[in-house]
Design a protein around this motif. Sequence first.
Motif, PDB file in Angstrom:
ATOM      1  N   ARG A 264       0.650  -1.404   0.049  1.00  0.00           N
ATOM      2  CA  ARG A 264       0.030   0.005   0.064  1.00  0.00           C
ATOM      3  C   ARG A 264       0.690   1.314   0.033  1.00  0.00           C
ATOM      4  NH1 ARG A 264      -5.572  -0.921  -1.094  1.00  0.00           N
ATOM      5  NH2 ARG A 264      -6.387   1.000  -0.667  1.00  0.00           N
ATOM      6  N   LEU A 266       0.989   5.087   0.873  1.00  0.00           N
ATOM      7  CA  LEU A 266       0.042   6.116   1.755  1.00  0.00           C
ATOM      8  C   LEU A 266       0.785   7.606   1.653  1.00  0.00           C
ATOM      9  CD1 LEU A 266       0.189   3.319   3.301  1.00  0.00           C
ATOM     10  CD2 LEU A 266      -1.459   4.216   4.426  1.00  0.00           C
ATOM     11  N   ASN A 279      -4.207   6.943   0.139  1.00  0.00           N
ATOM     12  CA  ASN A 279      -3.649   5.920  -0.017  1.00  0.00           C
ATOM     13  C   ASN A 279      -4.047   4.968  -1.155  1.00  0.00           C
ATOM     14  OD1 ASN A 279      -5.527   3.300   0.968  1.00  0.00           O
ATOM     15  ND2 ASN A 279      -5.745   5.096   2.545  1.00  0.00           N
TER      16      ASN A 279
END
Length: 282
Positions: A264, A266, A279
């Motif tokens: 991920r 972010l 994100n």
Amino acid sequence: MSQVIQIVRTPADLRAAMAAWRKAGLRTALVPTMGALHAGHLALVAEARRRADVVAASIFVNPKQFGPNEDFARYPRDEAGDAAKLREAGCALLFAPEVGDVYPPGFATSVKLAGLPDVLCGAARPGHFDGVATVVTKLLATARADVAVFGEKDWQQLAIVRRLAADLDLGTDIVGAPIVRDGDGLALSSRNAYLSAEERVAAVALPRALGEAAAALQAGDDVAAVLDTARGRLAAAGFGPIDYVALVDGATLVAIGAPTPGARLLAAAFLGRTRLIDNLAV
Ligand code: AMP
């Protein structure tokens, strides 16, 4: 939909209402919020309705998750408007307590996780996730819903809530719902209301920088260089300070040096006085 929405103020009344539904054989869902509701919140209600027979939402601007110099006092509040939106969305109950109902005199308990709250937004906002964990634990323990729905918009919060619900055997399934965005890509947020017209235009640099970075990572570009470029794009658009742009494992939030399944991307940065977060999956 023009059904009524029941509004309760005390944890005891929330517990009783949820217990009555369960006793009637209904599957229950909870959607916790801080109010000033927008289409992102209502998407959580829609997801909750898909997963349960009855949905309760909560609105509580939780003082414990705001730092001393943050926006607790000026955070937008509109209970009547929110209640109407929730009713329209098919929510049957609104839990809207006063601070004293949640934290009566003598309240002394804090829920503190190890690890997950120390990074990203937790590093920039000391104590924030202790406040989040404490209030979410209370909500989940009081409501005892079958399922609770949280937005992926607050990815770190979602990871923390999943962890605490599992660790404390709270018995509620934690479901994450995708980020709802405005037409230009900016993630909907109650805090977008703080942005001036000029800042609102500039804000689109946040999802754009993340989108470009995600594409570059997928193309195999060097992670450190990609994150640097994204920081540069944000600074060039007028963002600053930039709290972080990071690539992490989506579950552990540990920084990673190459995209892996579940990675991920972010970011959190200020635009003027407004702190925005976003994100993306990589
Ligand atoms: P808040 O009222 O900002 O505390 O948010 C309440 C819940 O709504 C949290 O689970 C958030 O992650 C979720 N949420 C806020 N904005 C969005 C959005 N744009 N898309 C999806 N979920 C959101």
